[in-house]
Structures are given as C-alpha cells and as structure tokens.
Design a protein around this motif. Structure first.
Motif, mmCIF file in Angstrom:
data_model
loop_
_atom_site.group_PDB
_atom_site.id
_atom_site.type_symbol
_atom_site.label_atom_id
_atom_site.label_comp_id
_atom_site.label_asym_id
_atom_site.label_seq_id
_atom_site.Cartn_x
_atom_site.Cartn_y
_atom_site.Cartn_z
ATOM 1 N N VAL A 166 0.828 -1.197 0.000
ATOM 2 C CA VAL A 166 0.000 0.000 0.000
ATOM 3 C C VAL A 166 0.864 1.250 0.000
ATOM 4 N N GLN A 167 0.244 2.337 -0.415
ATOM 5 C CA GLN A 167 0.859 3.653 -0.280
ATOM 6 C C GLN A 167 -0.128 4.583 0.407
ATOM 7 N N PHE A 168 0.426 5.490 1.158
ATOM 8 C CA PHE A 168 -0.369 6.452 1.904
ATOM 9 C C PHE A 168 -0.800 7.571 0.957
ATOM 10 N N VAL A 169 -2.094 7.858 0.933
ATOM 11 C CA VAL A 169 -2.606 8.976 0.135
ATOM 12 C C VAL A 169 -3.587 9.787 0.969
ATOM 13 N N PHE A 170 -3.815 11.001 0.530
ATOM 14 C CA PHE A 170 -4.851 11.857 1.104
ATOM 15 C C PHE A 170 -6.049 11.850 0.161
ATOM 16 N N HIS A 171 -7.247 11.883 0.732
ATOM 17 C CA HIS A 171 -8.476 11.982 -0.051
ATOM 18 C C HIS A 171 -9.113 13.336 0.208
ATOM 19 N N TYR A 172 -9.723 13.890 -0.826
ATOM 20 C CA TYR A 172 -10.370 15.193 -0.673
ATOM 21 C C TYR A 172 -11.653 15.236 -1.492
ATOM 22 N N ASP A 173 -12.528 16.154 -1.145
ATOM 23 C CA ASP A 173 -13.780 16.347 -1.862
ATOM 24 C C ASP A 173 -13.543 17.400 -2.942
ATOM 25 N N SER A 174 -13.495 16.951 -4.192
ATOM 26 C CA SER A 174 -13.168 17.861 -5.291
ATOM 27 C C SER A 174 -14.282 18.859 -5.575
ATOM 28 N N SER A 175 -15.475 18.652 -4.995
ATOM 29 C CA SER A 175 -16.537 19.638 -5.152
ATOM 30 C C SER A 175 -16.323 20.830 -4.223
ATOM 31 N N LYS A 176 -15.431 20.669 -3.249
ATOM 32 C CA LYS A 176 -15.148 21.735 -2.285
ATOM 33 C C LYS A 176 -13.721 22.267 -2.402
ATOM 34 N N ILE A 177 -12.832 21.457 -2.958
ATOM 35 C CA ILE A 177 -11.421 21.851 -3.093
ATOM 36 C C ILE A 177 -11.042 21.750 -4.555
ATOM 37 N N ASP A 178 -10.698 22.860 -5.162
ATOM 38 C CA ASP A 178 -10.336 22.861 -6.582
ATOM 39 C C ASP A 178 -8.969 22.227 -6.813
ATOM 40 N N SER A 179 -8.009 22.617 -5.988
ATOM 41 C CA SER A 179 -6.643 22.137 -6.167
ATOM 42 C C SER A 179 -6.065 21.779 -4.798
ATOM 43 N N PRO A 180 -5.776 20.511 -4.551
ATOM 44 C CA PRO A 180 -5.261 20.119 -3.237
ATOM 45 C C PRO A 180 -3.821 20.586 -3.043
ATOM 46 N N PRO A 181 -3.344 20.649 -1.817
ATOM 47 C CA PRO A 181 -1.973 21.095 -1.543
ATOM 48 C C PRO A 181 -0.942 20.195 -2.231
ATOM 49 N N ALA A 182 0.153 20.797 -2.655
ATOM 50 C CA ALA A 182 1.221 20.044 -3.325
ATOM 51 C C ALA A 182 2.355 19.674 -2.376
ATOM 52 N N SER A 183 2.408 20.320 -1.202
ATOM 53 C CA SER A 183 3.463 20.057 -0.227
ATOM 54 C C SER A 183 2.884 20.254 1.171
ATOM 55 N N PHE A 184 3.651 19.875 2.166
ATOM 56 C CA PHE A 184 3.164 20.057 3.530
ATOM 57 C C PHE A 184 3.155 21.531 3.937
ATOM 58 N N GLU A 185 3.996 22.323 3.321
ATOM 59 C CA GLU A 185 3.916 23.769 3.547
ATOM 60 C C GLU A 185 2.621 24.321 2.955
ATOM 61 N N ASP A 186 2.256 23.833 1.773
ATOM 62 C CA ASP A 186 0.989 24.232 1.168
ATOM 63 C C ASP A 186 -0.180 23.773 2.036
ATOM 64 N N LEU A 187 -0.056 22.587 2.627
ATOM 65 C CA LEU A 187 -1.116 22.097 3.507
ATOM 66 C C LEU A 187 -1.289 23.016 4.708
ATOM 67 N N LYS A 188 -0.184 23.467 5.273
ATOM 68 C CA LYS A 188 -0.267 24.399 6.411
ATOM 69 C C LYS A 188 -1.043 25.659 6.020
ATOM 70 N N THR A 189 -0.732 26.182 4.844
ATOM 71 C CA THR A 189 -1.430 27.377 4.363
ATOM 72 C C THR A 189 -2.912 27.091 4.158
ATOM 73 N N TRP A 190 -3.214 25.929 3.574
ATOM 74 C CA TRP A 190 -4.610 25.557 3.323
ATOM 75 C C TRP A 190 -5.387 25.440 4.634
ATOM 76 N N ILE A 191 -4.793 24.828 5.633
ATOM 77 C CA ILE A 191 -5.458 24.674 6.932
ATOM 78 C C ILE A 191 -5.754 26.041 7.536
ATOM 79 N N LYS A 192 -4.804 26.954 7.399
ATOM 80 C CA LYS A 192 -4.988 28.313 7.929
ATOM 81 C C LYS A 192 -6.142 29.021 7.219
#
Length: 412
Positions: A166-192
C-alpha cells in the motif's frame, strides 16, 4: 528432608516439561512444513481457521467475508472465521497465553507488519518460518524481493508471507477543493485558510502515526535521512523540533481547534463523509472506491500525494506460536496469496489494494486480467504512485512518534 527433595524433583520436572512444550511447538511447525502440500491441504479439510485482524475497513471485511471465506469453503472445505481486533490487542492476547503456557491457542492467522511484527518476533509470539513452504509464494512472487526480507527494518526470516502493498494517500472532496496542496507547507497554508476543515487521527492510530512520519520526512533535509538510518534521537533532534513546531502551528486551525483528535481512521472517515472535514487519508491508495460505491464517501472524492512523497510498505500474514491448526493456517494463507485472490483484492468493488505478486510470473491470461483492472477515478495513476513512493523507517520510529507527539503536541 524427603519433602524438600520431592519438591525439588517436582520443580525440576516442571522445568523439563516447559522446555519440552516449547520445543514441541517449534517441532510441530517443522513437521508440518516437511509434509507434501497435498497432505497439508488434506489435513485442513473439515476444520476451522480463525483469522484475527484489524476490522476498521468495511471493504476489507467484505473481501474476507464475501470473497475469501466462501471460496476456502468451496475449494478446501475449510471454514474461515474472521475475528476483528486491533493488532496490539491481538499481541497482548498472545502474550497472555504464552505466559500462561497455553499451547492450544484461539488464533490461527494474524494480519501484521511493522512494529507489531517486530514485537511479535522478539517476544516469541510467532510459530516460525513457513513462507517458503507456500506453493503460491514460490511460483508467483519474487521471493528474494528486499520488501519481503525485512519489515520496517526487522528481518522477516520466513515468519510472515506478503499479502499486499500500500501507499499512503490523502483523499479530498473535489466539489469543495479545486486544487489540493502540493506540499506540507501548502497544507499548512490551506489549513490556515480553511479553519476546522482538516484533522488527523492521534498517534496511537496507525494512520495518524503515518501522517506524523510524513511530517518528519518533510522536515528532514532528505527523507532518506530518516528511512535509511536507525532511530538516533540526538541525530534527528533538529528535524524533530521542526516537526513538532509544524504540528503546533496547525493545531489551532484544526477541527475542534485541535482539542480532540479522532481516535481512529474510522472516526476521521465519518467526519469526512458528514462534510465536517474536507479531507481524510489512509494507507491504501484505492480505499476510497468501495466507500464511494457504498455511498459513504461523496462521488467527488479524489486522492493526492504531497512532496516529498508517499510512504508505502508491504503487509503480511503470519501464524501465532500456539495456533491449533497449522495446516489450515498455511492452506488459507497460500490461497490468499494466489493470483485469483490477489486479482479480486486489486479490484475496487471490495478492497482495491495493490498486490505484491509478480505480474511477470503469471500466465498470459492472468497478466492481462491484472493489467486491465480499472481501479477507479479516485485512484492515482500507477506512474504517479511509483514516482512518489518512499520507504518506511524502522519500526522504532512508530513508538517514538506516539510518545513524542503526546509530550510535544497534546500536552504543549
């Protein structure tokens, strides 16, 4: 004096008996593996084999109950009972039975890997080496694959057979998120920017722990600084400090402001399915497909991975030291390693999990069957998964992350 001598003799005999029992357990397995495979399957007929395994994924449970169990019954007249239990609890049960000298156990097969395998092996909770006696393993797998030789840095030595990867992946709702984060720094910004819409399971949960290890990899100069090295706390102190800082920075904007972390992946999935959070995650790149089909996840669910990569590993099936049905255990495990069982596991209608089988070793018709499987729109392309793959660190990191996360994040 005679009473004392009698007591000493009795104690001596008890020690001899205990030693004999330990030796007989090991001898039992070697006796079974020395048999012809036909005789092993014959001995498994009209018996029951009990498989203890994590039961937190309904697609996996249905695969065992609705696909594997009926075919074991039809093909081998073998009854498979699936017993849901967290792996740590399984090992505790085995440890208790070992301390009590219980040689006729209630567990025949366990689903295991990582730190649980290391603990089971080190504490003598496994029956011994059996994988090389399985016909399907020898015929359809690259038996010398490094992924089968070590498990989170622990030598396998044939004590477990590869069941999946297996590989670890993140799942997201594409009806609510147009473009998911590309890095963990981007994830931090998205969470904020989206407070309350992200969280992760706590470090006791293996999915939550894997999320934390991704953070550690992301804060190292290179992920290989972690996965190629044994755990040296002083050596990774700077990377660890950056990781705890990251987690503390995102905490105020997590679901419930980080005052509660989901205890399990099932709890996180429920939050996602209810729209309370817009992302979930998991150690199976295709796990969302069956949940979408069941109406649990929205059809707009898609998956993504982030830099520096996606941790992947092999997981295994093993036999406890006191299994009361060794022949049935080996028969069932051999069947679950078969091309037919692995193909069904790859298809998204049940589990959708990738396979450790060697496609090139399969007959042409079966090769085509594997290659034609459509894993579903929520599953990343194989090329992307392969490009993003990063190995697991040694098992010691898992327990270390549990302890340090509690000290540095929860109590901070």
């Amino acid at each position: 004096m005679n009473k004392i001598v009698s007591l000493l003799i009795g104690s001596f005999l008890l020690v001899l008996t205990a030693c004999g029992e330990q030796g007989s357990s090991e001898q039992n397995l070697s006796t079974v593996t020395d048999k012809s495979w036909t005789n092993i399957e014959s001995a498994a007929e009209n018996t029951t084999v009990r498989m203890f395994m994590w039961g937190g994924d309904e697609g996996i449970n249905q695969y065992i109950d609705e696909w594997v169990a009926p075919r074991l019954k039809k093909n081998f007249n073998l009854t498979l009972e699936r017993v849901p239990m967290d792996t740590g609890e399984i090992l505790q049960k085995l440890q208790t039975e070992k301390q009590a000298g219980k040689r006729d156990g209630t567990i025949d097969i366990i689903w295991i890997n990582g730190e649980n395998f290391k603990n089971a092996k080190n504490n003598g909770l496994l029956a011994g080496s059996f994988a090389k006696s399985l016909p399907n393993f020898n015929e359809y797998y690259q038996t010398n694959d490094p992924a089968f030789q070590t498990d989170f840095g622990t030598e396998v030595e044939g004590m477990e057979a590869p069941w999946g990867k297996v590989q670890f992946v993140f799942h997201y709702d594409s009806s609510k998120i147009d473009s998911p984060p590309a890095s963990f720094e981007d994830l931090k910004t998205w969470i904020k920017e989206n407070p309350g819409k992200f969280t992760y399971p706590n470090a006791e949960d293996f999915t939550g722990n894997a999320f934390l290890r991704h953070i550690l990899y992301a804060n190292a100069e290179s992920p290989s600084d972690i996965y190629e090295q044994p755990l040296e706390k002083e050596q990774i102190a700077e990377t660890a400090e950056k990781s705890w800082s990251y987690l503390n920075e995102i905490e105020p904007d997590l679901w419930r402001s980080g005052e509660h972390y989901p205890n399990t992946l099932t709890e996180l999935d429920r939050l996602y399915s209810q729209g309370e959070v817009w992302m979930t995650m998991g150690y199976n790149e295709a796990r969302a497909e069956s949940l979408i089909d069941q109406g649990v996840f929205p059809e707009s669910t898609r998956s993504f991975v982030m830099e520096p990569g996606s941790i992947g590993n092999t997981h295994f099936l093993s036999i406890p030291f006191n299994s009361s049905n060794l022949e049935a255990s080996m028969t069932a495990i051999n069947f679950m390693l078969s091309p037919e069982a692995q193909l069904a596991k790859l298809k998204p209608n049940y589990w959708g999990e990738n396979t450790p089988i060697s496609i090139e070793k399969l007959p042409d018709e079966m090769k085509e069957a594997f290659r034609s499987v459509e894993r579903g729109p929520s599953v990343l392309r194989q090329k992307k998964l392969e490009e993003s793959f990063i190995p697991e660190a040694e098992a010691a990191y898992v327990d270390w992350m549990k302890e340090q996360w509690f000290n540095e994040v929860v109590q901070n």
